[in-house]
Design an enzyme around this catalytic site. Structure first.
Site, PDB file in Angstrom:
ATOM      1  N   ASP A   1       3.383  -5.924 -23.548  1.00  0.00           N
ATOM      2  CA  ASP A   1       3.728  -7.280 -23.097  1.00  0.00           C
ATOM      3  C   ASP A   1       5.156  -7.635 -23.505  1.00  0.00           C
ATOM      4  O   ASP A   1       5.868  -8.313 -22.768  1.00  0.00           O
ATOM      5  CB  ASP A   1       2.753  -8.306 -23.686  1.00  0.00           C
ATOM      6  CG  ASP A   1       1.380  -8.191 -23.058  1.00  0.00           C
ATOM      7  OD1 ASP A   1       1.291  -7.740 -21.905  1.00  0.00           O
ATOM      8  OD2 ASP A   1       0.391  -8.537 -23.733  1.00  0.00           O
TER       9      ASP A   1
ATOM     10  N   ASN B   1       0.320 -18.947 -29.061  1.00  0.00           N
ATOM     11  CA  ASN B   1      -0.438 -20.203 -29.005  1.00  0.00           C
ATOM     12  C   ASN B   1      -1.861 -20.042 -29.521  1.00  0.00           C
ATOM     13  O   ASN B   1      -2.361 -20.861 -30.289  1.00  0.00           O
ATOM     14  CB  ASN B   1      -0.454 -20.708 -27.552  1.00  0.00           C
ATOM     15  CG  ASN B   1      -1.387 -21.873 -27.342  1.00  0.00           C
ATOM     16  OD1 ASN B   1      -1.125 -22.981 -27.806  1.00  0.00           O
ATOM     17  ND2 ASN B   1      -2.502 -21.620 -26.663  1.00  0.00           N
TER      18      ASN B   1
HETATM   19  P1  NAP Z   1       4.849  -8.723 -30.673  1.00  0.00           P
HETATM   20  O1  NAP Z   1       5.035  -9.151 -32.071  1.00  0.00           O
HETATM   21  O2  NAP Z   1       4.559  -7.306 -30.374  1.00  0.00           O
HETATM   22  O3  NAP Z   1       3.717  -9.643 -29.944  1.00  0.00           O
HETATM   23  C1  NAP Z   1       2.559 -10.003 -30.572  1.00  0.00           C
HETATM   24  C2  NAP Z   1       1.381  -9.690 -29.683  1.00  0.00           C
HETATM   25  O4  NAP Z   1       1.317 -10.648 -28.590  1.00  0.00           O
HETATM   26  C3  NAP Z   1       1.443  -8.306 -29.014  1.00  0.00           C
HETATM   27  O5  NAP Z   1       0.202  -7.671 -29.206  1.00  0.00           O
HETATM   28  C4  NAP Z   1       1.683  -8.636 -27.548  1.00  0.00           C
HETATM   29  O6  NAP Z   1       1.170  -7.641 -26.654  1.00  0.00           O
HETATM   30  C5  NAP Z   1       0.923  -9.939 -27.421  1.00  0.00           C
HETATM   31  N1  NAP Z   1       1.219 -10.788 -26.243  1.00  0.00           N
HETATM   32  C6  NAP Z   1       2.408 -11.066 -25.667  1.00  0.00           C
HETATM   33  N2  NAP Z   1       2.249 -11.885 -24.613  1.00  0.00           N
HETATM   34  C7  NAP Z   1       0.923 -12.137 -24.500  1.00  0.00           C
HETATM   35  C8  NAP Z   1       0.123 -12.917 -23.622  1.00  0.00           C
HETATM   36  N3  NAP Z   1       0.664 -13.630 -22.642  1.00  0.00           N
HETATM   37  N4  NAP Z   1      -1.225 -12.954 -23.834  1.00  0.00           N
HETATM   38  C9  NAP Z   1      -1.788 -12.268 -24.848  1.00  0.00           C
HETATM   39  N5  NAP Z   1      -1.093 -11.516 -25.716  1.00  0.00           N
HETATM   40  C10 NAP Z   1       0.254 -11.450 -25.547  1.00  0.00           C
HETATM   41  O7  NAP Z   1       6.132  -9.250 -29.893  1.00  0.00           O
HETATM   42  P2  NAP Z   1       6.520  -8.962 -28.384  1.00  0.00           P
HETATM   43  O8  NAP Z   1       5.741  -7.782 -27.898  1.00  0.00           O
HETATM   44  O9  NAP Z   1       7.981  -9.003 -28.317  1.00  0.00           O
HETATM   45  O10 NAP Z   1       5.958 -10.264 -27.605  1.00  0.00           O
HETATM   46  C11 NAP Z   1       6.535 -11.534 -27.722  1.00  0.00           C
HETATM   47  C12 NAP Z   1       5.396 -12.515 -27.835  1.00  0.00           C
HETATM   48  O11 NAP Z   1       4.744 -12.309 -29.075  1.00  0.00           O
HETATM   49  C13 NAP Z   1       5.795 -13.969 -27.877  1.00  0.00           C
HETATM   50  O12 NAP Z   1       5.966 -14.505 -26.580  1.00  0.00           O
HETATM   51  C14 NAP Z   1       4.647 -14.597 -28.642  1.00  0.00           C
HETATM   52  O13 NAP Z   1       3.685 -15.159 -27.766  1.00  0.00           O
HETATM   53  C15 NAP Z   1       3.996 -13.449 -29.380  1.00  0.00           C
HETATM   54  N6  NAP Z   1       3.980 -13.705 -30.830  1.00  0.00           N
HETATM   55  C16 NAP Z   1       2.786 -13.858 -31.434  1.00  0.00           C
HETATM   56  C17 NAP Z   1       2.697 -14.169 -32.781  1.00  0.00           C
HETATM   57  C18 NAP Z   1       1.352 -14.363 -33.394  1.00  0.00           C
HETATM   58  O14 NAP Z   1       0.365 -14.234 -32.661  1.00  0.00           O
HETATM   59  N7  NAP Z   1       1.262 -14.694 -34.669  1.00  0.00           N
HETATM   60  C19 NAP Z   1       3.857 -14.309 -33.534  1.00  0.00           C
HETATM   61  C20 NAP Z   1       5.087 -14.143 -32.901  1.00  0.00           C
HETATM   62  C21 NAP Z   1       5.132 -13.840 -31.525  1.00  0.00           C
HETATM   63  P3  NAP Z   1       1.744  -6.103 -26.639  1.00  0.00           P
HETATM   64  O15 NAP Z   1       1.052  -5.445 -27.798  1.00  0.00           O
HETATM   65  O16 NAP Z   1       1.299  -5.545 -25.325  1.00  0.00           O
HETATM   66  O17 NAP Z   1       3.236  -6.200 -26.792  1.00  0.00           O
END
Ligand code: NAP
Ligand code: MN
Length: 268
Positions: free
Chosen positions: A52, A168
């Site tokens: 993603d 979120n």
């Molecule tokens: P990452 O740290 O690898 O992302 C965290 C996880 O979010 C990964 O497993 C990613 O999937 C998943 N993800 C991204 N978009 C999603 C969606 N629309 N629905 C469900 N899961 C989703 O960082 P990244 O790969 O650069 O992705 C950026 C996104 O990470 C940001 O947009 C934010 O939403 C998310 N994030 C999450 C957290 C948290 O949950 N605590 C913290 C910071 C950022 P993949 O494994 O396929 O990459």
């Protein structure tokens, strides 16, 4: 060159993604498709190979192109991706037959104004406004020019329906069915004490709502803005205005795509 048969493939540098790219390119060439060497904004499709994160970075790198886009998951979760590498053959067959639909998604758009100018930022998943230096931030939050609350805590996250399953969800926000095109404002560690009062749950707003965020003056330089995981810092922010953008991300979905099936498959 037949431009209607041009396809962009964007892939990350993992060896599995590179292998998948080679296989996909060969298959597409056999069917008379041209795989662009340089990103072509007139191509009929963008295919993104990775997780993603790669999908989001590709959208940002090419400025949210007005072309259908499909993800092939070689990453960890792959929630945004439509297929896995082993489904490439059947995908191509179905693509040629037109067995798909386009789901138009509006990203969230922030206009970030500083004392000097205003800058736009977009997020397919979300835009986060949070403290940069491990301190509390204080934000006045208005919806359609009505002050809703003075927030105190780590920050707020403004999510699209698409982003509702990402960051979120981890901070206690709700999963939104993609048939609803809404904005969700979810607090990050909100403070609720005698000193400060903040909403402890998400607030869900209609597609045409405008959210205005005014940071308290003395902390304005300790704010970081994170759009789809990419950090931006600006000096002297006076106001951040957020709404759903008029841009359309054209997500290609196979006709039998079922959102809740995917949620159950990936989350439960
Ligand atoms: P990452 O740290 O690898 O992302 C965290 C996880 O979010 C990964 O497993 C990613 O999937 C998943 N993800 C991204 N978009 C999603 C969606 N629309 N629905 C469900 N899961 C989703 O960082 P990244 O790969 O650069 O992705 C950026 C996104 O990470 C940001 O947009 C934010 O939403 C998310 N994030 C999450 C957290 C948290 O949950 N605590 C913290 C910071 C950022 P993949 O494994 O396929 O990459
Ligand atoms: Mn990732």
């Amino acid at each position: 060159m037949d431009f209607n048969k041009a396809i962009n493939i964007v892939y990350n540098d993992s060896s599995f993604s590179v292998e998948t790219f080679k296989y996909l390119k060969e298959k597409l060439n056999e069917l008379g498709y041209y795989v662009c060497d340089v990103f072509d904004y007139t191509a009929e499709l963008v295919i993104c190979i990775g997780g993603d994160g790669s999908f989001l970075r590709a959208l940002h790198q090419y400025s949210f192109p007005d072309i259908p886009i499909l993800g092939i998951n070689t990453g960890h979760l792959g929630f945004l991706a439509e297929i896995n590498p082993e489904e490439i053959d059947s995908f191509i067959e179905r693509y040629v037959k037109g067995d798909y639909f386009i789901h138009n998604i509006n990203p969230v758009e922030a206009v970030i104004c500083t004392r000097n100018d205003c800058i736009n930022s977009f997020g397919l998943n979300e835009i986060v406004i949070k403290g940069d230096k491990s301190r509390t931030i204080h934000l006045d939050i208005s919806v359609d020019d009505q002050l809703i609350q003075r927030f105190s805590g780590d920050g707020i996250l403004v999510s699209t329906s698409t982003g509702s399953t990402a960051y979120n969800y981890s901070i206690g926000g709700s999963i939104i069915d993609p048939r609803l095109n809404v904005l969700q404002v979810t607090p990050l560690a909100p403070i609720n004490t005698n000193a400060y009062r903040s909403f402890t749950s998400s607030v869900v707003l209609p597609h045409d709502a405008t959210i205005k965020v005014n940071p308290e003056y003395r902390f304005e330089d300790s704010i970081v803005i994170v759009s789809d995981g990419m950090e931006y810092r600006y000096s002297s922010i006076t106001e951040i205005s957020l709404k759903l953008s008029e841009l359309n991300i054209k997500m290609l979905r196979l006709k039998d795509y079922e959102f809740w099936e995917k949620v159950i498959d990936k989350f439960l």
